[in-house]
Design an enzyme around this catalytic site. Structure first.
Site, PDB file in Angstrom:
ATOM      1  CG  HIS A 119      -2.016  -1.063   1.111  1.00  0.00           C
ATOM      2  ND1 HIS A 119      -2.832  -1.435   2.168  1.00  0.00           N
ATOM      3  CD2 HIS A 119      -2.413  -1.843   0.068  1.00  0.00           C
ATOM      4  CE1 HIS A 119      -3.668  -2.385   1.777  1.00  0.00           C
ATOM      5  NE2 HIS A 119      -3.429  -2.659   0.510  1.00  0.00           N
ATOM      6  CB  CYS A 130       4.676  14.485 -13.789  1.00  0.00           C
ATOM      7  SG  CYS A 130       5.718  15.166 -12.468  1.00  0.00           S
ATOM      8  N   GLY A 187      -1.670  -9.540  12.479  1.00  0.00           N
ATOM      9  CA  GLY A 187      -2.178  -8.196  12.752  1.00  0.00           C
ATOM     10  C   GLY A 187      -2.953  -7.573  11.607  1.00  0.00           C
ATOM     11  CB  SER A 189      -9.244  -6.844   9.877  1.00  0.00           C
ATOM     12  OG  SER A 189      -9.045  -5.973   8.777  1.00  0.00           O
TER      13      SER A 189
HETATM   14  P1  OAD Z   1      -7.172  -3.364  10.413  1.00  0.00           P
HETATM   15  O1  OAD Z   1      -7.307  -2.204  11.331  1.00  0.00           O
HETATM   16  O2  OAD Z   1      -8.310  -3.646   9.505  1.00  0.00           O
HETATM   17  O3  OAD Z   1      -6.910  -4.688  11.259  1.00  0.00           O
HETATM   18  C1  OAD Z   1      -5.949  -4.743  12.278  1.00  0.00           C
HETATM   19  C2  OAD Z   1      -6.058  -6.106  12.922  1.00  0.00           C
HETATM   20  O4  OAD Z   1      -5.029  -6.210  13.893  1.00  0.00           O
HETATM   21  C3  OAD Z   1      -7.377  -6.351  13.633  1.00  0.00           C
HETATM   22  O5  OAD Z   1      -7.895  -7.619  13.259  1.00  0.00           O
HETATM   23  C4  OAD Z   1      -6.998  -6.325  15.122  1.00  0.00           C
HETATM   24  O6  OAD Z   1      -7.785  -7.218  15.898  1.00  0.00           O
HETATM   25  C5  OAD Z   1      -5.573  -6.776  15.077  1.00  0.00           C
HETATM   26  N1  OAD Z   1      -4.720  -6.292  16.172  1.00  0.00           N
HETATM   27  C6  OAD Z   1      -4.836  -5.157  16.891  1.00  0.00           C
HETATM   28  N2  OAD Z   1      -3.833  -5.039  17.776  1.00  0.00           N
HETATM   29  C7  OAD Z   1      -3.041  -6.125  17.601  1.00  0.00           C
HETATM   30  C8  OAD Z   1      -1.828  -6.582  18.195  1.00  0.00           C
HETATM   31  N3  OAD Z   1      -1.197  -5.887  19.148  1.00  0.00           N
HETATM   32  N4  OAD Z   1      -1.313  -7.740  17.764  1.00  0.00           N
HETATM   33  C9  OAD Z   1      -1.924  -8.469  16.799  1.00  0.00           C
HETATM   34  N5  OAD Z   1      -3.060  -8.083  16.198  1.00  0.00           N
HETATM   35  C10 OAD Z   1      -3.617  -6.931  16.583  1.00  0.00           C
HETATM   36  O7  OAD Z   1      -5.803  -3.151   9.625  1.00  0.00           O
HETATM   37  P2  OAD Z   1      -5.335  -3.860   8.264  1.00  0.00           P
HETATM   38  O8  OAD Z   1      -5.829  -5.248   8.180  1.00  0.00           O
HETATM   39  O9  OAD Z   1      -3.867  -3.615   8.163  1.00  0.00           O
HETATM   40  O10 OAD Z   1      -5.509   0.321   3.493  1.00  0.00           O
HETATM   41  O11 OAD Z   1      -6.083  -2.977   7.200  1.00  0.00           O
HETATM   42  C11 OAD Z   1      -5.855  -3.244   5.850  1.00  0.00           C
HETATM   43  C12 OAD Z   1      -5.939  -1.964   5.065  1.00  0.00           C
HETATM   44  O12 OAD Z   1      -7.185  -1.300   5.352  1.00  0.00           O
HETATM   45  C13 OAD Z   1      -4.904  -0.920   5.431  1.00  0.00           C
HETATM   46  O13 OAD Z   1      -3.644  -1.142   4.800  1.00  0.00           O
HETATM   47  C14 OAD Z   1      -5.534   0.334   4.932  1.00  0.00           C
HETATM   48  C15 OAD Z   1      -6.927   0.120   5.463  1.00  0.00           C
HETATM   49  O14 OAD Z   1      -7.930   0.794   4.798  1.00  0.00           O
HETATM   50  C16 OAD Z   1      -5.343   1.444   2.793  1.00  0.00           C
HETATM   51  O15 OAD Z   1      -5.254   2.534   3.338  1.00  0.00           O
HETATM   52  C17 OAD Z   1      -5.282   1.238   1.325  1.00  0.00           C
END
Ligand code: OAD
Length: 244
Positions: A119, A130, A187, A189
């Site tokens: 990302h 550009c 970590g 979702s």
């Molecule tokens: P999310 O916020 O959707 O998910 C984070 C996950 O980490 C959740 O399932 C939490 O339960 C878990 N979590 C929280 N604290 C934790 C810890 N200490 N150890 C382990 N797990 C933990 O974030 P992403 O899955 O990264 O995209 O989201 C994916 C994308 O959605 C991001 O890259 C972003 C967002 O919109 C863009 O901006 C394009």
């Protein structure tokens, strides 16, 4: 903390390991996730009003300022034990790929070498027209800073909703997921495509799937091993147990 013998044995003989990380890995560094119910960024802000090309067209300054605020937050944090454990893991596995959805650059700061940033990276700024990258810009202006080459608006080099992922990074990530013998999902979702499909691709190709997450995700039913808790605690314990 104890881990199943089967997993420990599997990791000791792993030759090709792929890891997918998400915002949860950086939470213990002090950065906010996106979807945690109370504290996640998307609990407070609407993604399409801040993280889409349409939002930038509608109100470039609002979008620029939101990313400037997040950029500052990232500058103030350091990698946590989860990031460093992955650096350790890379040293023990011949073929290791770290695929991240995070734009914070903390994996590289920790010392991970083979990192794919699906990302983008919030510290990089480029022209929206550009594509020229710039290291220097004036943040204290009334409007969004302009590109010195073509005069276009500057923007963060991150992927917004509705935009394609960097092709080279995505292709390498798909290849890593298809060819690995062990796949870690940590970590995340697991609801944002195409990253979310990588664990399923690895599972379909016969890889052992390991999930470390605060809560269950859509990948959990396919995971051979699932650990619910903090990656900053589970990962260092696992790496120590496997490789000493
Ligand atoms: P999310 O916020 O959707 O998910 C984070 C996950 O980490 C959740 O399932 C939490 O339960 C878990 N979590 C929280 N604290 C934790 C810890 N200490 N150890 C382990 N797990 C933990 O974030 P992403 O899955 O990264 O995209 O989201 C994916 C994308 O959605 C991001 O890259 C972003 C967002 O919109 C863009 O901006 C394009």
């Amino acid at each position: 903390m104890s881990f199943p013998e089967g997993l420990i044995a599997q990791l000791r003989i792993s030759k090709n390991l792929a890891v997918l990380t998400g915002a949860g890995v950086s939470k213990e560094s002090g950065l906010r996730t996106f979807r945690d119910a109370q504290t996640g960024l998307w609990a407070q802000y609407k993604p399409h009003e801040l993280a889409s090309p349409e939002a930038f067209q509608r109100d470039p300054k609002l979008v620029w300022d939101w990313y400037a605020w997040r950029r500052e937050a990232v500058k103030g944090v350091r990698p946590n034990p989860g990031h460093y454990a992955l650096v350790g893991m890379e040293k023990h596995v011949p073929d290791f790929t770290l695929i991240t959805q995070n734009v914070d650059g903390l994996h590289r700061m920790a010392g991970s070498q083979n990192v794919l940033e699906l990302h983008g990276n919030i510290q990089r700024v480029r022209c929206a027209d550009c594509y020229t990258f710039t290291e220097v810009w004036d943040d204290d202006t009334e409007s969004v800073p302009h590109c010195k080459v073509c005069g276009g608006l500057l923007r963060p080099d991150v992927v917004w909703f509705g935009e394609s992922l960097p092709r080279d990074q995505l292709e390498a990530a798909v290849q890593a997921a298809r060819s690995c013998d062990v796949f870690f999902s940590i970590g995340t979702s697991g609801v944002v495509q195409p990253a979310a499909s990588l664990g399923f691709a690895a599972h379909n190709r016969g890889a052992v799937v390991v999930e470390i997450n605060a809560e269950p995700t859509p990948l959990t039913p396919k995971a051979n091993y699932s650990f619910h808790g903090k990656s900053g605690e589970i990962l260092p314990a696992l790496v120590k147990e496997v490789w000493g």
